[in-house]
Write a protein that holds these residues in place. Structure first.
Motif, short mmCIF file in Angstrom:
data_model
loop_
_atom_site.label_atom_id
_atom_site.label_comp_id
_atom_site.label_asym_id
_atom_site.label_seq_id
_atom_site.Cartn_x
_atom_site.Cartn_y
_atom_site.Cartn_z
N HIS A 100 40.26 2.72 17.66
CA HIS A 100 40.02 3.81 18.61
C HIS A 100 40.13 5.14 17.89
CE1 HIS A 100 40.25 0.87 21.76
NE2 HIS A 100 41.37 0.43 21.21
N LEU A 101 39.34 6.08 18.34
CA LEU A 101 39.46 7.44 17.82
C LEU A 101 40.78 8.07 18.25
CD1 LEU A 101 35.87 8.14 18.94
CD2 LEU A 101 36.54 8.60 16.60
N SER A 102 41.07 7.96 19.54
CA SER A 102 42.27 8.60 20.10
C SER A 102 43.46 7.66 20.02
CB SER A 102 42.00 8.99 21.56
OG SER A 102 41.79 7.82 22.35
N ASN A 103 44.65 8.25 20.16
CA ASN A 103 45.86 7.44 20.26
C ASN A 103 46.00 7.01 21.71
OD1 ASN A 103 48.35 6.29 20.44
ND2 ASN A 103 49.48 7.99 19.53
N VAL A 104 45.50 5.82 22.02
CA VAL A 104 45.46 5.35 23.41
C VAL A 104 46.85 5.26 24.03
CG1 VAL A 104 43.22 4.19 23.34
CG2 VAL A 104 45.24 2.97 22.54
N HIS A 105 47.87 5.09 23.19
CA HIS A 105 49.24 4.95 23.70
C HIS A 105 49.84 6.28 24.13
CE1 HIS A 105 49.05 0.79 22.73
NE2 HIS A 105 48.56 1.12 21.55
N ALA A 106 49.22 7.37 23.71
CA ALA A 106 49.69 8.71 24.11
C ALA A 106 48.88 9.23 25.30
CB ALA A 106 49.56 9.67 22.93
N ARG A 107 48.04 8.37 25.88
CA ARG A 107 47.16 8.79 26.97
C ARG A 107 47.55 8.08 28.28
NH1 ARG A 107 41.17 8.41 25.12
NH2 ARG A 107 40.92 9.61 27.05
N GLU A 108 46.62 8.00 29.22
CA GLU A 108 46.92 7.39 30.53
C GLU A 108 47.41 5.95 30.35
OE1 GLU A 108 43.94 8.56 29.49
OE2 GLU A 108 42.84 9.54 31.11
N GLU A 109 48.24 5.52 31.31
CA GLU A 109 48.82 4.19 31.20
C GLU A 109 47.76 3.08 31.17
OE1 GLU A 109 52.32 3.87 33.49
OE2 GLU A 109 52.58 1.74 32.97
N PHE A 110 46.64 3.29 31.88
CA PHE A 110 45.62 2.22 31.89
C PHE A 110 44.98 2.01 30.53
CE2 PHE A 110 41.80 4.82 31.76
CZ PHE A 110 42.11 6.00 32.44
N ARG A 111 45.20 2.94 29.59
CA ARG A 111 44.67 2.75 28.24
C ARG A 111 45.68 2.07 27.31
NH1 ARG A 111 39.94 5.94 28.39
NH2 ARG A 111 40.23 7.68 29.79
N HIS A 112 46.91 1.84 27.81
CA HIS A 112 47.93 1.24 26.94
C HIS A 112 47.71 -0.25 26.76
CE1 HIS A 112 50.95 4.68 28.09
NE2 HIS A 112 49.80 5.13 27.62
N LYS A 113 47.02 -0.86 27.73
CA LYS A 113 46.80 -2.31 27.68
C LYS A 113 45.45 -2.60 27.02
CE LYS A 113 47.16 -6.67 29.00
NZ LYS A 113 48.14 -7.55 28.36
N SER A 114 45.46 -3.48 26.04
CA SER A 114 44.20 -3.92 25.42
C SER A 114 44.04 -5.41 25.64
CB SER A 114 44.22 -3.63 23.91
OG SER A 114 43.15 -4.33 23.29
N MET A 115 42.89 -5.81 26.18
CA MET A 115 42.58 -7.23 26.31
C MET A 115 42.22 -7.83 24.96
SD MET A 115 43.08 -7.58 29.49
CE MET A 115 42.63 -9.29 29.63
N LEU A 116 41.71 -6.98 24.08
CA LEU A 116 41.26 -7.45 22.76
C LEU A 116 42.41 -7.67 21.79
CD1 LEU A 116 38.24 -5.27 21.55
CD2 LEU A 116 38.48 -7.74 21.34
N ALA A 117 43.40 -6.79 21.85
CA ALA A 117 44.44 -6.75 20.80
C ALA A 117 45.11 -8.10 20.54
CB ALA A 117 45.47 -5.68 21.12
N PRO A 118 45.46 -8.89 21.59
CA PRO A 118 46.14 -10.15 21.30
C PRO A 118 45.29 -11.14 20.49
CG PRO A 118 46.36 -9.57 23.62
CD PRO A 118 45.34 -8.65 23.03
N ALA A 119 43.96 -10.95 20.55
CA ALA A 119 43.07 -11.85 19.80
C ALA A 119 42.62 -11.25 18.47
CB ALA A 119 41.85 -12.18 20.66
N ALA A 120 42.87 -9.94 18.31
CA ALA A 120 42.39 -9.24 17.10
C ALA A 120 43.36 -9.45 15.94
CB ALA A 120 42.26 -7.75 17.39
N LYS A 121 42.85 -9.19 14.74
CA LYS A 121 43.70 -9.25 13.55
C LYS A 121 44.68 -8.08 13.56
CE LYS A 121 44.47 -11.50 9.82
NZ LYS A 121 44.84 -12.91 9.86
N GLY A 122 44.21 -6.92 14.00
CA GLY A 122 45.06 -5.74 14.07
C GLY A 122 44.36 -4.63 14.81
N VAL A 123 45.11 -3.55 15.01
CA VAL A 123 44.61 -2.42 15.81
C VAL A 123 44.89 -1.12 15.07
CG1 VAL A 123 44.82 -1.20 18.02
CG2 VAL A 123 45.17 -3.69 17.93
#
Ligand code: DHK
Length: 147
Positions: A100-123
Motif C-alpha cells: 500500500h502507498l499509505s500506512n493503512v494502520h494509521a487510517r480508518e479502522e476499516f483499513r486495518h483489516k486485510s483479507m489478503l495479508a494472512p495468505a500473503a508472504k508479507g505486507v
C-alpha cells in the motif's frame, strides 16, 4: 528473466489526482516507470497492470500462477473485503507481497483489516510509491533465497 506481476486494484488509476495528501502526487504511469526500471536493476521483467474489477484481479492471479515468479499487489479497497483474493493467493504456488502507498494502520479502522495479508508472504505499507520498490526488492530476495 523471471517475471513479476505488479497488480493494482480499484481507484489506483486515479493516482496523481486522488487525495494527493494521502496517496502522493505521482501517477500510476510514473509508478510503472519506476517499477520497470527497478526490475531491470534486479533482473526481473515487470508486468504492470491495473483494473477496477475484482474478478479481473482473480484472473490475473491465476495467470501469474502459471507464468510468473511472484506478485506485488496493491489491491486497493479489495484488500479489506476480498475473500476471493485471499483464496486466489492460496491457490497459486508463487509468493504474493501485499503493498500500500499509505500506512493503512494509521487510517480508518476499516483499513486495518486485510483479507489478503494472512495468505500473503508479507505486507509493505506507508512508504508512498517507494512501497512498490520495496515489494519488488522483497520478491527478488525471496526468489534468490528459495533457489
Ligand atoms: C489504496 C486504496 O485504494 C485503499 O482502498 C487502501 C491503498 C489503501 C493504498 O494506500 O495504496 O485502503
Amino acid at each position: 528473466m523471471p517475471t513479476i506481476f505488479v497488480l493494482n486494484g480499484p481507484n489506483l488509476n486515479m493516482l496523481g489526482k486522488r487525495e494527493p495528501g494521502i496517496y502522493g502526487g505521482q501517477t500510476l504511469a510514473d509508478i510503472e516507470t519506476m517499477c520497470v526500471e527497478e526490475g531491470h536493476k534486479l533482473g526481473l521483467t515487470v508486468d504492470f497492470r491495473q483494473t477496477n474489477h475484482e474478478g479481473v484481479l482473480v484472473d490475473w492471479f491465476h495467470e501469474a500462477g502459471s507464468s510468473a515468479a511472484g506478485i506485488a499487489v496493491n489491491a486497493g479497497a479489495y484488500t479489506h473485503t476480498s475473500i476471493a483474493l485471499h483464496d486466489a493467493t492460496r491457490a497459486i504456488g508463487i509468493p504474493v507481497v501485499e503493498l500500500h502507498l499509505s500506512n493503512v494502520h494509521a487510517r480508518e479502522e476499516f483499513r486495518h483489516k486485510s483479507m489478503l495479508a494472512p495468505a500473503a508472504k508479507g505486507v509493505i505499507c506507508g512508504f508512498g510509491a517507494h512501497s512498490y520498490i520495496l515489494a519488488l526488492n522483497a520478491l527478488s530476495t525471496l526468489l534468490h533465497t528459495s533457489k
